[in-house]
Design an enzyme around this catalytic site. Structure first.
Site, mmCIF file in Angstrom:
data_model
loop_
_atom_site.group_PDB
_atom_site.id
_atom_site.type_symbol
_atom_site.label_atom_id
_atom_site.label_comp_id
_atom_site.label_asym_id
_atom_site.label_seq_id
_atom_site.Cartn_x
_atom_site.Cartn_y
_atom_site.Cartn_z
ATOM 1 N N SER A 125 0.935 27.824 87.295
ATOM 2 C CA SER A 125 1.331 26.794 88.166
ATOM 3 C C SER A 125 0.063 25.999 88.372
ATOM 4 O O SER A 125 -1.076 26.344 88.061
ATOM 5 C CB SER A 125 1.610 27.442 89.709
ATOM 6 O OG SER A 125 1.552 26.443 90.721
ATOM 7 N N TYR A 150 0.125 33.699 97.218
ATOM 8 C CA TYR A 150 0.921 33.093 95.964
ATOM 9 C C TYR A 150 0.198 32.512 95.059
ATOM 10 O O TYR A 150 0.333 32.970 93.775
ATOM 11 C CB TYR A 150 2.190 32.093 96.591
ATOM 12 C CG TYR A 150 2.604 31.059 95.445
ATOM 13 C CD1 TYR A 150 3.610 31.801 94.640
ATOM 14 C CD2 TYR A 150 2.041 29.931 95.330
ATOM 15 C CE1 TYR A 150 4.255 31.024 93.517
ATOM 16 C CE2 TYR A 150 2.655 29.263 94.115
ATOM 17 C CZ TYR A 150 3.565 29.776 93.270
ATOM 18 O OH TYR A 150 4.184 28.946 92.149
ATOM 19 N N LYS A 154 -0.862 33.799 90.862
ATOM 20 C CA LYS A 154 -0.784 32.875 89.409
ATOM 21 C C LYS A 154 -2.054 33.058 88.675
ATOM 22 O O LYS A 154 -2.275 33.297 87.579
ATOM 23 C CB LYS A 154 -0.358 31.553 89.758
ATOM 24 C CG LYS A 154 1.000 31.482 90.327
ATOM 25 C CD LYS A 154 2.173 32.019 89.190
ATOM 26 C CE LYS A 154 3.448 32.024 89.894
ATOM 27 N NZ LYS A 154 4.383 32.774 88.834
HETATM 28 C C1 UD1 Z 1 4.151 23.745 96.219
HETATM 29 C C2 UD1 Z 1 3.033 24.670 96.285
HETATM 30 C C3 UD1 Z 1 2.954 25.006 94.602
HETATM 31 C C4 UD1 Z 1 4.244 25.767 94.046
HETATM 32 C C5 UD1 Z 1 5.342 24.863 94.196
HETATM 33 C C6 UD1 Z 1 6.579 25.772 94.009
HETATM 34 C C7 UD1 Z 1 1.436 24.306 97.909
HETATM 35 C C8 UD1 Z 1 0.050 23.845 98.208
HETATM 36 N N1 UD1 Z 1 1.863 23.979 96.592
HETATM 37 O O1 UD1 Z 1 3.893 22.736 95.646
HETATM 38 O O2 UD1 Z 1 1.724 25.913 94.309
HETATM 39 O O3 UD1 Z 1 4.002 26.096 92.818
HETATM 40 O O4 UD1 Z 1 5.379 24.574 95.817
HETATM 41 O O5 UD1 Z 1 7.836 25.236 94.704
HETATM 42 O O6 UD1 Z 1 2.125 24.678 98.639
HETATM 43 N N2 UD1 Z 1 6.573 17.142 101.385
HETATM 44 C C9 UD1 Z 1 6.940 16.297 102.622
HETATM 45 N N3 UD1 Z 1 7.976 16.878 103.467
HETATM 46 C C10 UD1 Z 1 8.487 17.999 103.180
HETATM 47 C C11 UD1 Z 1 8.336 18.869 102.032
HETATM 48 C C12 UD1 Z 1 7.044 18.275 101.269
HETATM 49 O O7 UD1 Z 1 6.237 15.395 103.029
HETATM 50 O O8 UD1 Z 1 9.362 18.530 103.955
HETATM 51 C C13 UD1 Z 1 5.492 16.523 100.607
HETATM 52 C C14 UD1 Z 1 4.509 17.729 100.467
HETATM 53 O O9 UD1 Z 1 3.397 17.332 101.285
HETATM 54 C C15 UD1 Z 1 3.832 17.231 99.175
HETATM 55 C C16 UD1 Z 1 5.032 17.046 98.363
HETATM 56 O O10 UD1 Z 1 6.044 16.455 99.470
HETATM 57 O O11 UD1 Z 1 2.794 16.236 99.045
HETATM 58 C C17 UD1 Z 1 5.490 18.096 97.505
HETATM 59 O O12 UD1 Z 1 5.799 19.101 98.224
HETATM 60 P P1 UD1 Z 1 6.539 20.387 97.674
HETATM 61 O O13 UD1 Z 1 7.838 20.096 97.029
HETATM 62 O O14 UD1 Z 1 6.496 21.410 98.621
HETATM 63 O O15 UD1 Z 1 5.599 20.894 96.416
HETATM 64 P P2 UD1 Z 1 4.142 21.282 96.303
HETATM 65 O O16 UD1 Z 1 3.346 21.568 97.776
HETATM 66 O O17 UD1 Z 1 3.453 20.410 95.644
#
Ligand code: UD1
Length: 337
Positions: A125, A150, A154
């Site tokens: 990841s 998690y 990795k």
């Molecule tokens: C997360 C993990 C990553 C993992 C991946 C697997 C972290 C820091 N990273 O990625 O290691 O491999 O999931 O699925 O947790 N967001 C919102 N509202 C929401 C959900 C997300 O605003 O309800 C935003 C988050 O703040 C982020 C972006 O959307 O900026 C993507 O979030 P997400 O899909 O959860 O992925 P990551 O956090 O990038």
């Protein structure tokens, strides 16, 4: 015909990779314990490719079962997806994550080593980079201390594989995924989050069909183009194809060292608000969302420099963000009906 073991082959990325492997003429044998998926996925894969993959319901934590699988099966390569993947949950249950993500990796590598099997692909990841000092992120960027158990699994996983490749006759590639989303064009396989989704795209699509009331956008005060966090969202089929490219590289012995790792993303960073805009465009619906506080542990921006992966794997992504989000939306609509 090469026979490939896919662990976690009924999961989100695993199932899409099984389809691509079969399309490329590989014979696939799947191990899955069904802890985060259902057996229906096996039939859905079969209905896409016309070929039923061999399936073994095995929990890789049970060492004897892993050994007896290898006693009875020979394979030309292993793609190892089976793992837990929820960041928040890993903070609550670190030992479950170390047992499932690290213990099973060790068992698999031991069996491969003992039998002289080779060609190992590992699901890693971009989380290994943390908040990178420079963007886009190249493979030369330093890895940062993991933010969660998690993420640690990795990093440790990559170290274990690297050491094993050095000590034994083993060749391996770790693929550092950015943010995999979307689903197969057949709408027969896709992402099936259990409970409340933690990831952005399933939360958006579930909100749009009314399962969730509104999306919380985590922070709009990041130093980015519009203040929301930036990620590199890659279509899961493009990601699946990177596994085929990596596997062929190992089988053909085109690898430059016994352990390699590549960034698997699109190379483009998209903010949360850009994702919402894209979703509203492709779905023709207005999304209910509000801005809230930042989520703990989130980085500001992460997107890949894919130059090395493009060149070395002779692979590149094909789908646009709109196409990718559209595929996630079509999948969501199908779940509802
Ligand atoms: C997360 C993990 C990553 C993992 C991946 C697997 C972290 C820091 N990273 O990625 O290691 O491999 O999931 O699925 O947790 N967001 C919102 N509202 C929401 C959900 C997300 O605003 O309800 C935003 C988050 O703040 C982020 C972006 O959307 O900026 C993507 O979030 P997400 O899909 O959860 O992925 P990551 O956090 O990038």
């Amino acid at each position: 015909m090469k026979r490939i073991l896919v662990t976690g082959g009924l999961g989100f990325i695993g199932s899409h990779t099984v389809v691509e492997l079969q399309n490329e003429g590989f014979e696939v044998v799947i191990i899955d314990n069904l802890s985060n998926t259902t057996i229906d996925v096996l039939d859905n894969i079969t209905s896409i490719t016309g070929k039923k993959p061999e399936f073994h319901q095995i929990d890789l934590r049970i060492k004897n079962d892993v050994t007896s699988f290898f006693d009875n099966n020979s394979v030309d390569g292993v793609i190892h997806f089976a793992a837990y993947k929820a960041v928040g949950e890993s903070v609550q249950k670190p030992l479950d994550y170390y047992e499932n993500n690290i213990g099973t990796l060790v068992y698999l590598l031991q069996e491969m080593k003992n039998r002289g099997l080779d060609n190992f692909i590992f699901s890693s990841s971009c989380t290994v980079y943390g908040q990178a000092d420079e963007l886009p992120i190249t493979e030369n960027a330093a890895t940062k201390p993991a933010e969660s158990p998690y993420g640690n699994t990795k990093q440790i996983g990559e170290e274990i594989i690297k050491d094993s490749c050095k000590a034994y006759n083993l060749n391996a590639i770790a693929l550092r995924y950015f943010n995999p989303i979307g689903g197969h064009e057949s709408i027969k396989i896709g992402e099936l989050p259990l409970g409340v989704p933690q990831n952005l795209i399933p939360f958006i699509t579930q909100t749009a069909v009314g399962i969730r009331k509104e999306l919380s956008v985590f922070g709009n005060d990041y130093p980015t183009k519009d203040g929301t966090a930036v990620r590199d969202y890659i279509h899961v089929v493009d990601l699946a194809k990177a596994h085929i490219a990596a596997l062929k590289r190992l089988i053909d012995r085109n690898n430059k060292s016994t352990f390699e790792f590549f960034n698997i993303g699109t190379g483009t960073g998209s903010s949360v608000l850009e994702v919402i805009k894209s979703f509203e465009k492709v779905s023709g619906t207005k999304l209910n969302y509000k801005i809230v506080e930042r989520r703990e542990g989130d980085v500001t921006a992460a997107y890949a420099d894919t130059t090395i992966a493009n060149k070395e794997l002779n692979w590149r992504t094909e789908k646009t963000l709109d196409e990718t989000i559209d595929s996630a939306w079509k999948w969501q609509l199908k779940q509802k009906s």
